[in-house]
Design a protein around this motif. Structure first.
Motif, PDB file in Angstrom:
ATOM      1  N   MET A   1       0.850  -1.187   0.000  1.00  0.00           N
ATOM      2  CA  MET A   1       0.000   0.000   0.000  1.00  0.00           C
ATOM      3  C   MET A   1       0.884   1.234   0.000  1.00  0.00           C
ATOM      4  N   LYS A   2       0.497   2.243  -0.780  1.00  0.00           N
ATOM      5  CA  LYS A   2       1.246   3.486  -0.837  1.00  0.00           C
ATOM      6  C   LYS A   2       0.275   4.633  -1.047  1.00  0.00           C
ATOM      7  N   GLY A   3       0.545   5.779  -0.418  1.00  0.00           N
ATOM      8  CA  GLY A   3      -0.369   6.905  -0.525  1.00  0.00           C
ATOM      9  C   GLY A   3      -1.621   6.643   0.286  1.00  0.00           C
ATOM     10  N   SER A  30      -0.073   2.669  13.371  1.00  0.00           N
ATOM     11  CA  SER A  30      -0.354   4.094  13.569  1.00  0.00           C
ATOM     12  C   SER A  30      -1.313   4.650  12.516  1.00  0.00           C
ATOM     13  N   THR A  31      -1.841   3.779  11.658  1.00  0.00           N
ATOM     14  CA  THR A  31      -2.689   4.215  10.546  1.00  0.00           C
ATOM     15  C   THR A  31      -4.082   3.619  10.673  1.00  0.00           C
ATOM     16  N   SER A 109     -18.484 -19.073 -11.257  1.00  0.00           N
ATOM     17  CA  SER A 109     -17.417 -18.558 -10.400  1.00  0.00           C
ATOM     18  C   SER A 109     -17.189 -17.081 -10.721  1.00  0.00           C
ATOM     19  N   LEU A 110     -16.809 -16.337  -9.711  1.00  0.00           N
ATOM     20  CA  LEU A 110     -16.607 -14.902  -9.855  1.00  0.00           C
ATOM     21  C   LEU A 110     -15.265 -14.511  -9.262  1.00  0.00           C
ATOM     22  N   LYS A 111     -14.823 -13.345  -9.649  1.00  0.00           N
ATOM     23  CA  LYS A 111     -13.681 -12.739  -8.983  1.00  0.00           C
ATOM     24  C   LYS A 111     -14.187 -11.566  -8.152  1.00  0.00           C
ATOM     25  N   MET A 112     -13.683 -11.465  -6.938  1.00  0.00           N
ATOM     26  CA  MET A 112     -14.005 -10.332  -6.078  1.00  0.00           C
ATOM     27  C   MET A 112     -12.751  -9.474  -5.945  1.00  0.00           C
ATOM     28  N   PHE A 113     -12.928  -8.170  -6.100  1.00  0.00           N
ATOM     29  CA  PHE A 113     -11.812  -7.241  -6.014  1.00  0.00           C
ATOM     30  C   PHE A 113     -12.012  -6.339  -4.794  1.00  0.00           C
ATOM     31  N   VAL A 114     -10.955  -6.189  -4.005  1.00  0.00           N
ATOM     32  CA  VAL A 114     -11.028  -5.441  -2.749  1.00  0.00           C
ATOM     33  C   VAL A 114      -9.936  -4.381  -2.739  1.00  0.00           C
ATOM     34  N   GLN A 115     -10.294  -3.188  -2.281  1.00  0.00           N
ATOM     35  CA  GLN A 115      -9.306  -2.114  -2.151  1.00  0.00           C
ATOM     36  C   GLN A 115      -9.457  -1.447  -0.792  1.00  0.00           C
ATOM     37  N   PHE A 116      -8.337  -0.991  -0.239  1.00  0.00           N
ATOM     38  CA  PHE A 116      -8.321  -0.366   1.080  1.00  0.00           C
ATOM     39  C   PHE A 116      -7.889   1.094   0.969  1.00  0.00           C
ATOM     40  N   ARG A 117      -8.359   1.901   1.897  1.00  0.00           N
ATOM     41  CA  ARG A 117      -7.928   3.296   2.012  1.00  0.00           C
ATOM     42  C   ARG A 117      -7.359   3.535   3.394  1.00  0.00           C
ATOM     43  N   SER A 118      -6.509   4.533   3.492  1.00  0.00           N
ATOM     44  CA  SER A 118      -5.983   4.939   4.794  1.00  0.00           C
ATOM     45  C   SER A 118      -6.347   6.389   5.054  1.00  0.00           C
ATOM     46  N   ASP A 119      -6.251   6.801   6.311  1.00  0.00           N
ATOM     47  CA  ASP A 119      -6.652   8.165   6.662  1.00  0.00           C
ATOM     48  C   ASP A 119      -5.525   9.172   6.470  1.00  0.00           C
ATOM     49  N   LYS A 120      -4.384   8.697   5.983  1.00  0.00           N
ATOM     50  CA  LYS A 120      -3.275   9.607   5.718  1.00  0.00           C
ATOM     51  C   LYS A 120      -2.398   8.999   4.636  1.00  0.00           C
ATOM     52  N   SER A 121      -1.689   9.848   3.912  1.00  0.00           N
ATOM     53  CA  SER A 121      -0.784   9.356   2.880  1.00  0.00           C
ATOM     54  C   SER A 121       0.386   8.647   3.553  1.00  0.00           C
ATOM     55  N   THR A 122       0.692   7.455   3.069  1.00  0.00           N
ATOM     56  CA  THR A 122       1.729   6.652   3.711  1.00  0.00           C
ATOM     57  C   THR A 122       2.794   6.235   2.706  1.00  0.00           C
ATOM     58  N   HIS A 125       3.878   0.254   2.265  1.00  0.00           N
ATOM     59  CA  HIS A 125       4.023  -0.688   3.363  1.00  0.00           C
ATOM     60  C   HIS A 125       3.093  -1.873   3.144  1.00  0.00           C
ATOM     61  N   LYS A 126       3.345  -2.925   3.862  1.00  0.00           N
ATOM     62  CA  LYS A 126       2.607  -4.170   3.683  1.00  0.00           C
ATOM     63  C   LYS A 126       1.365  -4.188   4.564  1.00  0.00           C
ATOM     64  N   ILE A 127       0.245  -4.642   3.997  1.00  0.00           N
ATOM     65  CA  ILE A 127      -0.946  -4.907   4.793  1.00  0.00           C
ATOM     66  C   ILE A 127      -1.323  -6.371   4.611  1.00  0.00           C
ATOM     67  N   GLU A 128      -1.691  -7.007   5.696  1.00  0.00           N
ATOM     68  CA  GLU A 128      -2.057  -8.417   5.663  1.00  0.00           C
ATOM     69  C   GLU A 128      -3.574  -8.542   5.665  1.00  0.00           C
ATOM     70  N   THR A 129      -4.086  -9.440   4.836  1.00  0.00           N
ATOM     71  CA  THR A 129      -5.531  -9.624   4.727  1.00  0.00           C
ATOM     72  C   THR A 129      -5.908 -11.063   5.030  1.00  0.00           C
ATOM     73  N   LYS A 130      -6.918 -11.236   5.874  1.00  0.00           N
ATOM     74  CA  LYS A 130      -7.490 -12.551   6.148  1.00  0.00           C
ATOM     75  C   LYS A 130      -8.918 -12.560   5.614  1.00  0.00           C
TER      76      LYS A 130
END
Length: 349
Positions: A1-3, A30-31, A109-122, A125-130
């Motif tokens: 993840m960036k920005g 911290s994010t 069968s389908l593909k699901m696409f997921v995107q994350f946002r942060s509250d500040k530009s970063t 860095h790595k984010i782990e998803t379960k």
């Protein structure tokens, strides 16, 4: 993840999966994060930054949400406004989202696409998803939830004591309409430092410290008192919805304050104590399963989007100001939503 945004995460959804999904995110401590976009390869938008999605997401300030407990500070946070239940973790570094199977079922069968946002530009860095999937509960199918009970030293509440058994009975009574039975699968005495809790932004560390050897289950920590900057609390659910992965469960759960114990020779006093504390516990369990309040006196942003939970119904479990003597209940839609949480599993035969 960036920005401010992550790359798209791609997930394969098998044909006719029929499972409820929980997406859990773990990132920089911290994010603050938001699961901001979820869409399918067939064109269906489940979560979106724009109004056409089943869920809309937006930045808000915590002070705009009103006093919501220990973490009501003016830092940036997020809120959802939808029947797909999630709020940001009150603490940075994590977020989760429940997606019921009815939004995912397909003959192909389908593909699901997921995107994350942060509250500040970063920086990158790595984010782990379960992603936790659990076969959808059938109508009228008996289910169960394991409880991990942690009692601070100094509180006279042994595992087999009448008060603790009656609390579980009260939970089972309230959730009987959903077909859920709670049972104590693990009991542990914990250090006396947990007896009087003053909450701050590292509350999840309470659970990660006490639950190291606990099995999969809903963590309940019993203390004598719980307080934050607003005063004393009767109880608190740390995340909504609570996690269901093995990793997530180690850092989440419910805190409950037991300021006094009933006289075991006084049946009326026991009954009053069980109703008072049991209703409070059942309400916080509702938050863990992703249920919001039916109304708020301070903010509309934290109110559920469920049509069959009118504000005037004081007997609803998720009314923030229930009438004590009324029998607390769940609406049909609330029952449907509770049963989509992956921690609710078919009862063992």
């Amino acid at each position: 993840m960036k920005g401010f945004k992550s790359d798209l995460l791609e997930v394969e959804i098998p044909a006719g999966m029929g499972s409820d999904l929980q997406i859990e995110l773990y990132g920089d401590a911290s994010t603050r994060y938001l699961i901001s976009s979820v869409f399918l390869s067939d064109g269906k938008i489940l979560v979106s930054d724009s109004p056409e999605g089943i869920v809309t997401t937006s930045f808000v300030k915590l002070e705009d949400l009103g006093p919501i407990g220990a973490f009501a500070d003016p830092s940036s946070a997020f809120a959802y406004n939808s029947a797909i239940r999630s709020l940001p973790g009150y603490e940075p570094g994590t977020n989760s989202l429940l997606i019921p199977a009815r939004y995912l079922d397909s003959k192909k069968s389908l593909k699901m696409f997921v995107q994350f946002r942060s509250d500040k530009s970063t920086e990158r860095h790595k984010i782990e998803t379960k992603i936790v999937a659990r076969k959808t509960i059938k109508k009228n199918e008996p289910t169960e939830v394991n409880l991990n009970v942690f009692v601070a030293d100094g509180i006279n509440l042994p595992e087999a004591s009448l008060p603790i058994q009656e609390l579980v009975n009260r939970l089972n009574y309230i959730y009987a309409s959903a077909g859920i039975q709670f049972k104590i699968g693990f009991y542990k005495r914990i250090d006396k430092k947990f007896r009087d809790l003053t909450l701050s932004n590292n509350t999840s560390k309470i659970f990660s410290e006490v639950s190291t050897d606990a099995p999969t289950g809903l963590n309940l920590v019993f203390s004598s008192s719980i307080s934050d900057s607003y005063g004393n609390l009767g109880g608190l659910c740390i995340d909504m919805p609570g996690a269901s992965s093995a990793q997530g469960l180690k850092s989440t759960g419910i805190l409950l304050a037991i300021s006094s114990l009933p006289n075991l020779l006084d049946s009326q006093q026991i009954s009053y104590w069980v109703v008072e504390l049991g209703n409070n516990l059942a309400h916080e369990v509702g938050h863990f399963f992703g249920l919001n309040h039916t109304f708020e006196s301070t903010s509309e942003k934290l109110v559920d989007a469920i049509a069959d939970t009118p504000e005037t119904e004081s007997s609803n479990l998720m009314n923030p100001y229930p009438v004590r003597n009324e029998i607390l209940s769940l609406s049909p839609t609330q029952i449907r939503d509770v049963l989509s949480h992956p921690l609710v599993v078919p009862k063992a035969k």
